[in-house]
Design a protein around this motif. Structure first.
Motif, PDB file in Angstrom:
ATOM      1  N   CYS A 111       0.847  -1.121  -0.040  1.00  0.00           N
ATOM      2  CA  CYS A 111       0.085   0.121   0.163  1.00  0.00           C
ATOM      3  C   CYS A 111       0.819   1.229   0.069  1.00  0.00           C
ATOM      4  N   THR A 112       0.199   2.416  -0.598  1.00  0.00           N
ATOM      5  CA  THR A 112       0.511   3.657  -0.287  1.00  0.00           C
ATOM      6  C   THR A 112      -0.349   4.463   0.647  1.00  0.00           C
ATOM      7  N   LEU A 113       0.228   5.290   1.624  1.00  0.00           N
ATOM      8  CA  LEU A 113      -0.379   5.932   2.367  1.00  0.00           C
ATOM      9  C   LEU A 113      -1.374   7.035   1.900  1.00  0.00           C
ATOM     10  N   GLU A 114      -2.749   6.584   2.082  1.00  0.00           N
ATOM     11  CA  GLU A 114      -3.682   7.692   1.608  1.00  0.00           C
ATOM     12  C   GLU A 114      -4.306   8.582   2.653  1.00  0.00           C
ATOM     13  N   GLN A 115      -4.330   8.240   3.877  1.00  0.00           N
ATOM     14  CA  GLN A 115      -4.749   9.299   4.977  1.00  0.00           C
ATOM     15  C   GLN A 115      -4.653   8.590   6.321  1.00  0.00           C
ATOM     16  N   VAL A 116      -4.420   9.789   7.233  1.00  0.00           N
ATOM     17  CA  VAL A 116      -4.358   9.394   8.734  1.00  0.00           C
ATOM     18  C   VAL A 116      -5.264  10.095   9.473  1.00  0.00           C
ATOM     19  N   VAL A 117      -6.184   9.455  10.205  1.00  0.00           N
ATOM     20  CA  VAL A 117      -7.194  10.243  10.904  1.00  0.00           C
ATOM     21  C   VAL A 117      -7.144  10.014  12.629  1.00  0.00           C
ATOM     22  N   ASP A 118      -7.405  11.086  13.353  1.00  0.00           N
ATOM     23  CA  ASP A 118      -7.178  11.053  14.540  1.00  0.00           C
ATOM     24  C   ASP A 118      -8.439   9.939  14.995  1.00  0.00           C
ATOM     25  N   GLY A 119      -8.014   8.974  16.059  1.00  0.00           N
ATOM     26  CA  GLY A 119      -8.835   8.074  16.604  1.00  0.00           C
ATOM     27  C   GLY A 119      -8.828   8.190  18.192  1.00  0.00           C
ATOM     28  N   GLY A 120      -8.876   8.894  19.000  1.00  0.00           N
ATOM     29  CA  GLY A 120      -8.582   8.884  20.457  1.00  0.00           C
ATOM     30  C   GLY A 120      -7.037   8.654  20.744  1.00  0.00           C
ATOM     31  N   ASP A 121      -6.797   7.501  21.439  1.00  0.00           N
ATOM     32  CA  ASP A 121      -5.455   7.318  21.887  1.00  0.00           C
ATOM     33  C   ASP A 121      -4.803   6.416  20.603  1.00  0.00           C
ATOM     34  N   HIS A 122      -5.451   6.133  19.629  1.00  0.00           N
ATOM     35  CA  HIS A 122      -4.859   5.590  18.270  1.00  0.00           C
ATOM     36  C   HIS A 122      -4.931   6.469  17.073  1.00  0.00           C
ATOM     37  N   GLU A 123      -4.228   6.132  15.875  1.00  0.00           N
ATOM     38  CA  GLU A 123      -4.441   6.871  14.579  1.00  0.00           C
ATOM     39  C   GLU A 123      -5.090   5.638  13.813  1.00  0.00           C
ATOM     40  N   ILE A 124      -5.860   6.448  12.997  1.00  0.00           N
ATOM     41  CA  ILE A 124      -6.575   5.485  11.907  1.00  0.00           C
ATOM     42  C   ILE A 124      -5.915   5.540  10.693  1.00  0.00           C
ATOM     43  N   VAL A 125      -5.239   4.511  10.128  1.00  0.00           N
ATOM     44  CA  VAL A 125      -4.476   4.793   8.948  1.00  0.00           C
ATOM     45  C   VAL A 125      -5.036   3.897   7.806  1.00  0.00           C
ATOM     46  N   ILE A 126      -5.130   4.766   6.538  1.00  0.00           N
ATOM     47  CA  ILE A 126      -5.885   4.396   5.599  1.00  0.00           C
ATOM     48  C   ILE A 126      -4.837   4.149   4.489  1.00  0.00           C
ATOM     49  N   GLY A 127      -4.838   2.984   3.687  1.00  0.00           N
ATOM     50  CA  GLY A 127      -3.923   2.747   2.661  1.00  0.00           C
ATOM     51  C   GLY A 127      -4.423   2.396   1.365  1.00  0.00           C
ATOM     52  N   ARG A 128      -3.970   2.961   0.326  1.00  0.00           N
ATOM     53  CA  ARG A 128      -4.539   2.423  -0.934  1.00  0.00           C
ATOM     54  C   ARG A 128      -3.679   1.410  -1.481  1.00  0.00           C
ATOM     55  N   VAL A 129      -4.449   0.334  -1.827  1.00  0.00           N
ATOM     56  CA  VAL A 129      -3.814  -0.933  -2.213  1.00  0.00           C
ATOM     57  C   VAL A 129      -3.290  -0.667  -3.693  1.00  0.00           C
ATOM     58  N   GLN A 130      -1.858  -1.280  -3.649  1.00  0.00           N
ATOM     59  CA  GLN A 130      -1.149  -1.123  -4.804  1.00  0.00           C
ATOM     60  C   GLN A 130      -0.843  -2.561  -5.567  1.00  0.00           C
ATOM     61  N   ALA A 131      -0.732  -3.607  -4.720  1.00  0.00           N
ATOM     62  CA  ALA A 131      -0.487  -4.817  -5.216  1.00  0.00           C
ATOM     63  C   ALA A 131      -0.971  -5.691  -4.040  1.00  0.00           C
ATOM     64  N   LEU A 132      -1.455  -6.822  -4.335  1.00  0.00           N
ATOM     65  CA  LEU A 132      -1.759  -7.799  -3.105  1.00  0.00           C
ATOM     66  C   LEU A 132      -1.799  -9.250  -3.835  1.00  0.00           C
ATOM     67  N   GLU A 133      -1.810 -10.294  -2.973  1.00  0.00           N
ATOM     68  CA  GLU A 133      -1.558 -11.716  -3.341  1.00  0.00           C
ATOM     69  C   GLU A 133      -1.871 -12.452  -2.187  1.00  0.00           C
ATOM     70  N   ALA A 134      -2.321 -13.688  -2.194  1.00  0.00           N
ATOM     71  CA  ALA A 134      -2.668 -14.754  -1.243  1.00  0.00           C
ATOM     72  C   ALA A 134      -1.616 -16.152  -1.558  1.00  0.00           C
ATOM     73  N   PRO A 135      -0.318 -15.891  -1.501  1.00  0.00           N
ATOM     74  CA  PRO A 135       0.417 -17.144  -2.176  1.00  0.00           C
ATOM     75  C   PRO A 135       0.439 -18.534  -1.309  1.00  0.00           C
ATOM     76  N   ARG A 136      -0.300 -18.379  -0.100  1.00  0.00           N
ATOM     77  CA  ARG A 136      -0.168 -19.794   0.716  1.00  0.00           C
ATOM     78  C   ARG A 136      -1.718 -20.087   0.907  1.00  0.00           C
ATOM     79  N   GLU A 137      -2.142 -21.285   0.179  1.00  0.00           N
ATOM     80  CA  GLU A 137      -3.357 -21.876   0.247  1.00  0.00           C
ATOM     81  C   GLU A 137      -3.090 -23.016   1.308  1.00  0.00           C
ATOM     82  N   ASP A 138      -1.996 -23.368   1.750  1.00  0.00           N
ATOM     83  CA  ASP A 138      -1.884 -24.724   2.611  1.00  0.00           C
ATOM     84  C   ASP A 138      -1.983 -24.425   4.260  1.00  0.00           C
ATOM     85  N   ALA A 139      -2.412 -23.114   4.417  1.00  0.00           N
ATOM     86  CA  ALA A 139      -2.487 -22.703   5.934  1.00  0.00           C
ATOM     87  C   ALA A 139      -3.573 -21.850   6.142  1.00  0.00           C
ATOM     88  N   GLY A 140      -4.002 -22.031   7.422  1.00  0.00           N
ATOM     89  CA  GLY A 140      -4.949 -21.120   8.044  1.00  0.00           C
ATOM     90  C   GLY A 140      -4.443 -19.640   8.560  1.00  0.00           C
TER      91      GLY A 140
END
Length: 168
Positions: free
Chosen positions: A123-152
């Motif tokens: 991901c690339t960083l899209e936005q960060v929003v205040d969330g109390g004692d945390h920050e809410i991070v939003i990422g824009r997906v640039q690439a993804l894959e699920a290479p392991r089908e042999d595990a949970g």
């Protein structure tokens, strides 16, 4: 919208009750200059299909997130059920989290893509929003894959790793 006249929520009760929600576990990684950085994160979720966005929450006390945010890119490594020790290594502060950890550059951002993960979301960083004692991070997906089908997935439930039935 006004505040409800409700009693204050006890933080221990809050943690206990929300611990009944089973979550998957991820490791968020990036490059800080030449150094790989990362932290364990269980608050990851899909946010939007169009555009493709994901989100996670990071404590404002994190010492790793300030090293990731300025670069504007990161990789979400979704952990498999055989990666509990890897997760534990990234959950500590101050250690060399990448010692002995195999990884390669993620295809879009070059962030560390950990070996053996169930899936990754680069991901690339899209936005960060205040969330109390945390920050809410939003990422824009640039690439993804699920290479392991042999595990949970590695799951976290009631403060422990494993399957909810095991932690009942």
């Amino acid at each position: 919208m006004g505040q409800l006249d409700a009693p204050a929520v006890d933080s221990a009760a809050f943690r206990h009750v929300l611990g009944h929600f089973c979550s998957g576990v991820t490791i968020i990684t990036a490059q800080d200059g030449e150094a790989p950085v990362g932290f364990a994160c269980q608050s990851f979720s899909a946010l939007s299909l169009d555009p493709p966005l994901v989100t996670f929450f990071v404590a404002k006390t994190s010492t790793t997130w300030p090293r990731i945010q300025p670069g504007g890119k990161f990789c979400v490594n979704v952990l498999a059920d055989d990666q509990e020790q890897l997760c534990r290594g990234f959950a500590v502060s101050g250690a060399d989290k990448f010692a002995g950890v195999a990884y390669k550059p993620a295809p879009a951002t070059g962030s560390p893509l950990l070996e053996g993960t169930l899936a990754y979301i680069d991901c690339t960083l899209e936005q960060v929003v205040d969330g109390g004692d945390h920050e809410i991070v939003i990422g824009r997906v640039q690439a993804l894959e699920a290479p392991r089908e042999d595990a949970g997935p590695l799951l976290f439930y009631k403060g422990k790793f494993g399957h909810p039935a095991q932690n009942a």
